[in-house]
Design an enzyme around this catalytic site. Structure first.
Site, PDB file in Angstrom:
ATOM      1  N   LYS A  21      -5.263  -8.912  -0.591  1.00  0.00           N
ATOM      2  CA  LYS A  21      -4.198  -7.999  -1.034  1.00  0.00           C
ATOM      3  C   LYS A  21      -4.910  -6.703  -1.364  1.00  0.00           C
ATOM      4  O   LYS A  21      -5.453  -6.522  -2.455  1.00  0.00           O
ATOM      5  CB  LYS A  21      -3.500  -8.581  -2.264  1.00  0.00           C
ATOM      6  CG  LYS A  21      -2.047  -8.176  -2.433  1.00  0.00           C
ATOM      7  CD  LYS A  21      -1.825  -6.691  -2.624  1.00  0.00           C
ATOM      8  CE  LYS A  21      -2.157  -6.217  -4.002  1.00  0.00           C
ATOM      9  NZ  LYS A  21      -2.177  -4.733  -4.087  1.00  0.00           N
TER      10      LYS A  21
ATOM     11  N   GLU B   4     -14.709  -8.075 -11.172  1.00  0.00           N
ATOM     12  CA  GLU B   4     -15.518  -6.851 -11.201  1.00  0.00           C
ATOM     13  C   GLU B   4     -14.600  -5.747 -11.708  1.00  0.00           C
ATOM     14  O   GLU B   4     -13.707  -5.294 -10.993  1.00  0.00           O
ATOM     15  CB  GLU B   4     -16.071  -6.554  -9.813  1.00  0.00           C
ATOM     16  CG  GLU B   4     -17.047  -7.647  -9.368  1.00  0.00           C
ATOM     17  CD  GLU B   4     -17.666  -7.423  -8.001  1.00  0.00           C
ATOM     18  OE1 GLU B   4     -17.158  -6.583  -7.245  1.00  0.00           O
ATOM     19  OE2 GLU B   4     -18.648  -8.112  -7.690  1.00  0.00           O
TER      20      GLU B   4
ATOM     21  N   CYS C   9     -16.807   2.804  -9.739  1.00  0.00           N
ATOM     22  CA  CYS C   9     -16.899   1.997 -10.960  1.00  0.00           C
ATOM     23  C   CYS C   9     -18.247   2.182 -11.633  1.00  0.00           C
ATOM     24  O   CYS C   9     -18.370   2.078 -12.841  1.00  0.00           O
ATOM     25  CB  CYS C   9     -16.668   0.531 -10.625  1.00  0.00           C
ATOM     26  SG  CYS C   9     -17.788  -0.086  -9.371  1.00  0.00           S
TER      27      CYS C   9
HETATM   28  P1  NAD Z   1      -6.069  -1.903 -10.479  1.00  0.00           P
HETATM   29  O1  NAD Z   1      -6.461  -2.938 -11.445  1.00  0.00           O
HETATM   30  O2  NAD Z   1      -4.925  -1.028 -10.800  1.00  0.00           O
HETATM   31  O3  NAD Z   1      -5.711  -2.559  -9.076  1.00  0.00           O
HETATM   32  C1  NAD Z   1      -6.631  -3.376  -8.385  1.00  0.00           C
HETATM   33  C2  NAD Z   1      -5.856  -4.323  -7.505  1.00  0.00           C
HETATM   34  O4  NAD Z   1      -5.138  -5.241  -8.322  1.00  0.00           O
HETATM   35  C3  NAD Z   1      -4.823  -3.657  -6.609  1.00  0.00           C
HETATM   36  O5  NAD Z   1      -4.832  -4.292  -5.365  1.00  0.00           O
HETATM   37  C4  NAD Z   1      -3.539  -3.923  -7.361  1.00  0.00           C
HETATM   38  O6  NAD Z   1      -2.383  -3.918  -6.539  1.00  0.00           O
HETATM   39  C5  NAD Z   1      -3.794  -5.301  -7.901  1.00  0.00           C
HETATM   40  N1  NAD Z   1      -2.969  -5.684  -9.045  1.00  0.00           N
HETATM   41  C6  NAD Z   1      -2.496  -4.887 -10.015  1.00  0.00           C
HETATM   42  N2  NAD Z   1      -1.784  -5.618 -10.912  1.00  0.00           N
HETATM   43  C7  NAD Z   1      -1.833  -6.905 -10.485  1.00  0.00           C
HETATM   44  C8  NAD Z   1      -1.277  -8.126 -10.969  1.00  0.00           C
HETATM   45  N3  NAD Z   1      -0.550  -8.178 -12.082  1.00  0.00           N
HETATM   46  N4  NAD Z   1      -1.523  -9.253 -10.269  1.00  0.00           N
HETATM   47  C9  NAD Z   1      -2.252  -9.233  -9.153  1.00  0.00           C
HETATM   48  N5  NAD Z   1      -2.787  -8.103  -8.631  1.00  0.00           N
HETATM   49  C10 NAD Z   1      -2.594  -6.945  -9.292  1.00  0.00           C
HETATM   50  O7  NAD Z   1      -7.390  -1.063 -10.190  1.00  0.00           O
HETATM   51  P2  NAD Z   1      -7.509   0.229  -9.254  1.00  0.00           P
HETATM   52  O8  NAD Z   1      -6.835   1.339  -9.983  1.00  0.00           O
HETATM   53  O9  NAD Z   1      -7.128  -0.097  -7.877  1.00  0.00           O
HETATM   54  O10 NAD Z   1      -9.084   0.471  -9.236  1.00  0.00           O
HETATM   55  C11 NAD Z   1      -9.755   1.218 -10.195  1.00  0.00           C
HETATM   56  C12 NAD Z   1     -10.393   0.310 -11.223  1.00  0.00           C
HETATM   57  O11 NAD Z   1     -11.242  -0.602 -10.563  1.00  0.00           O
HETATM   58  C13 NAD Z   1     -11.268   1.032 -12.218  1.00  0.00           C
HETATM   59  O12 NAD Z   1     -11.082   0.463 -13.487  1.00  0.00           O
HETATM   60  C14 NAD Z   1     -12.674   0.733 -11.737  1.00  0.00           C
HETATM   61  O13 NAD Z   1     -13.673   0.783 -12.716  1.00  0.00           O
HETATM   62  C15 NAD Z   1     -12.503  -0.647 -11.217  1.00  0.00           C
HETATM   63  N6  NAD Z   1     -13.541  -0.968 -10.240  1.00  0.00           N
HETATM   64  C16 NAD Z   1     -14.525  -1.858 -10.594  1.00  0.00           C
HETATM   65  C17 NAD Z   1     -15.534  -2.159  -9.692  1.00  0.00           C
HETATM   66  C18 NAD Z   1     -16.634  -3.113 -10.041  1.00  0.00           C
HETATM   67  O14 NAD Z   1     -17.346  -3.524  -9.146  1.00  0.00           O
HETATM   68  N7  NAD Z   1     -16.804  -3.494 -11.288  1.00  0.00           N
HETATM   69  C19 NAD Z   1     -15.538  -1.558  -8.435  1.00  0.00           C
HETATM   70  C20 NAD Z   1     -14.532  -0.653  -8.129  1.00  0.00           C
HETATM   71  C21 NAD Z   1     -13.526  -0.373  -9.030  1.00  0.00           C
END
Ligand code: NAD
Length: 504
Positions: free
Chosen positions: A196, A272, A306
């Site tokens: 997804k 992550e 991130c």
């Molecule tokens: P997000 O949490 O908003 O979304 C990530 C994914 O989760 C998307 O596909 C979203 O549709 C899905 N999602 C959201 N709510 C959900 C739910 N209730 N159930 C299932 N899936 C759900 O994050 P984002 O805005 O896409 O990405 C940015 C964030 O990701 C930042 O906090 C960043 O630090 C983090 N990030 C971490 C890493 C790492 O390796 N630690 C890498 C990249 C990004």
């Protein structure tokens, strides 16, 4: 880069990837699904519509999970390791053969500079398949000889088996790279996957479906469903009882929600999540290296990494010089269209995210920051005026408890703060609920090792940033994640170990 938008008059049916009408990829076929729902995909560069995306409902997710379960027991499950890993090599080669298509798709979705996507996103996205194919071929399992009272003994050996159907929930900041970072090891270990992708960046994940078909990955091994999180594809997928494990990259808050879903059926999660990463610049650093590295760690991908730096601690004797040089670097960044060769700062991912970042820009002023540079929106001309552009921004003078210093902003900005002693720098760097990455800049090797060992994060860089050996463990401590992926560590998550005990 923007395709013409004429959804009404364009020919039907679409059988493959199409940026203007993005379908799910289920059981080896591109499909609109059953929900009848769609959402718009917007260009971050212009704020205009790129195309529509079909949104998966519960029935579509169910179809994808069924296909993935069938595939586990089918041809895929019978492939020998050498055959499976050879297929993954072909996947990587096919991504590279279609490099320009992937590049265009990634740039359409993210608006990031072509120079960045061409050097990082696409090549690393392809490499993930080869790295993990190599890893699984070269990792032994444990054996133990056990003494027994009859003197004949017993032999124990471990068998690694695929975990089953893996749900991959990925973010928008490095869409192909972070998705294949999970799909690569999952498939190398013999699992099947349902991805997804973020609703902001559906394109490269969908295009990967064409690659899977082209090289002959059996139907149902790689599936893609599109949609949002709550009450949409993300929630349906993570709650589905046919999913054996969930690997997630995204915000910590989302990770917490997904863990609750995973608790039902005691399903394994890999998380992550977010960061509020520090850089520590000692007076004995190589200033050119420290400035160049911090420029990248703060501003690369418009600060949407991130591992990026949002807190910079600089030893007082070099504080003024460092801030002046970082300011000069930020003011020389060239915002512009992704395809322009001199562009090195793109837009944020969306106008919604722009509003979030700008709210922190306002908050910084309210909290008493000195705005060294930036702090607002740039004056973009023509079609770019509707895009998600913000100015690269540097602040000083905030209290360590200010929200701008504590909360992840995920934009092209940082707060720079002086320190006087090594102990103070370590304390400041660790004073966060997150624990993803820290960069240390010093030419004193003893200090580098000493300080590095004291930082509570998953990865410490010394005199570098974003230098990744994919064989090493990757992940975060505290609110930044659970578990480690990378190299053999990925096998811990993507396989189940069975111990076979043979009495001799
Ligand atoms: P997000 O949490 O908003 O979304 C990530 C994914 O989760 C998307 O596909 C979203 O549709 C899905 N999602 C959201 N709510 C959900 C739910 N209730 N159930 C299932 N899936 C759900 O994050 P984002 O805005 O896409 O990405 C940015 C964030 O990701 C930042 O906090 C960043 O630090 C983090 N990030 C971490 C890493 C790492 O390796 N630690 C890498 C990249 C990004």
């Amino acid at each position: 880069m923007e395709p013409a938008l004429d959804l009404e008059t364009r020919p039907e049916p679409v059988t493959g990837y199409d940026a203007r009408e993005v379908r799910h990829f289920i059981d080896g076929r591109f499909t609109k699904g059953k929900s009848g729902l769609t959402f718009e995909n917007m260009s971050p560069v212009t704020g205009r519509k790129i195309g529509i995306v079909h949104e998966a409902g519960a029935a579509d997710v169910d179809d994808a999970v069924s296909a993935a379960r069938r595939a586990l027991k089918g041809e895929w499950g019978r492939l020998q390791l050498a055959e499976r890993t050879a297929l993954l090599y072909e996947v990587a080669d096919e991504i590279n053969r279609r490099f320009d298509d992937f590049l265009e798709a990634e740039i359409l979705d993210t608006g990031k500079p072509k120079s960045l996507a061409a050097h990082v996103d696409i090549p690393r996205g392809a490499a993930n398949f080869k790295v993990f194919a190599d890893t699984v071929k070269n990792v032994p399992t444990e054996t133990f000889n056990l003494d027994t009272p009859d003197g004949r003994g017993a032999l124990n050996y471990g068998l690694r088996k695929p975990k089953g159907v893996i749900a991959v929930i990925s973010p928008w900041n490095l869409p192909l790279l972070l998705m294949t970072w999970k799909v690569g090891p999952a498939l190398a270990c013999g699992n099947t996957v349902i991805v997804k992708p973020s609703e902001e960046t559906p394109l490269t994940t969908t295009l990967l479906g064409e690659v899977m078909n082209k090289v002959g990955v059996p139907n149902g091994v790689f599936n893609v469903v599109h949609g949002f999180g709550p009450d949409s594809a993300g929630a349906f997928l993570t709650a589905h009882e046919g999913v054996d494990a969930i690997t997630f990259t995204g915000e910590t808050r989302t990770g917490e929600i997904i863990m609750k879903s995973a608790a039902v059926g005691l399903r394994h999660v890999s998380m992550e999540c977010g960061g509020k990463n520090a850089a520590i610049v000692f007076a004995d650093c190589d200033m050119d290296k420290a400035v160049e590295g911090t420029m990248r760690s703060v501003f690369a991908n418009c600060g949407q990494v991130c591992l990026g730096t949002e807190r910079v601690y600089v030893e007082r004797p070099v504080f003024d010089e460092f801030v002046a040089r970082l300011k000069e670097g930020a003011e020389n960044l060239k915002l512009g269209r992704p395809e322009d060769s001199d562009t090195n700062l793109g837009p944020l991912i969306s106008n919604e995210h722009k509003q979030k970042v700008l709210s922190y820009y306002r908050l910084a002023r309210e909290e008493g920051a000195t705005v060294v540079t930036g702090g607002g929106t740039p004056d973009m001309q023509g079609s770019l005026s509707g895009g998600a552009w913000v100015q690269p921004t540097i602040w000083t003078g905030l209290d360590e408890n200010a929200r701008v210093v504590k909360e992840e902003i995920f934009g092209p900005c940082c707060h720079v703060q002086p320190f006087d002693t090594e102990d103070e720098a370590v304390r400041l760097a660790n004073d966060t609920q997150y624990g993803l990455a820290t960069a240390i800049w010093t030419e004193n090797l003893t200090r580098a090792h000493r300080v590095g060992a004291q930082i509570d994060v998953g990865i410490v860089w010394v005199n570098s940033w974003f230098l990744r050996d994919l064989r090493t463990a990757f992940g975060g401590t505290k609110h930044s994640g659970i578990g480690r992926e990378g190299g053999v560590h990925s096998l811990e998550f993507y396989t189940e170990l069975t111990n076979v005990c043979v009495k001799l």
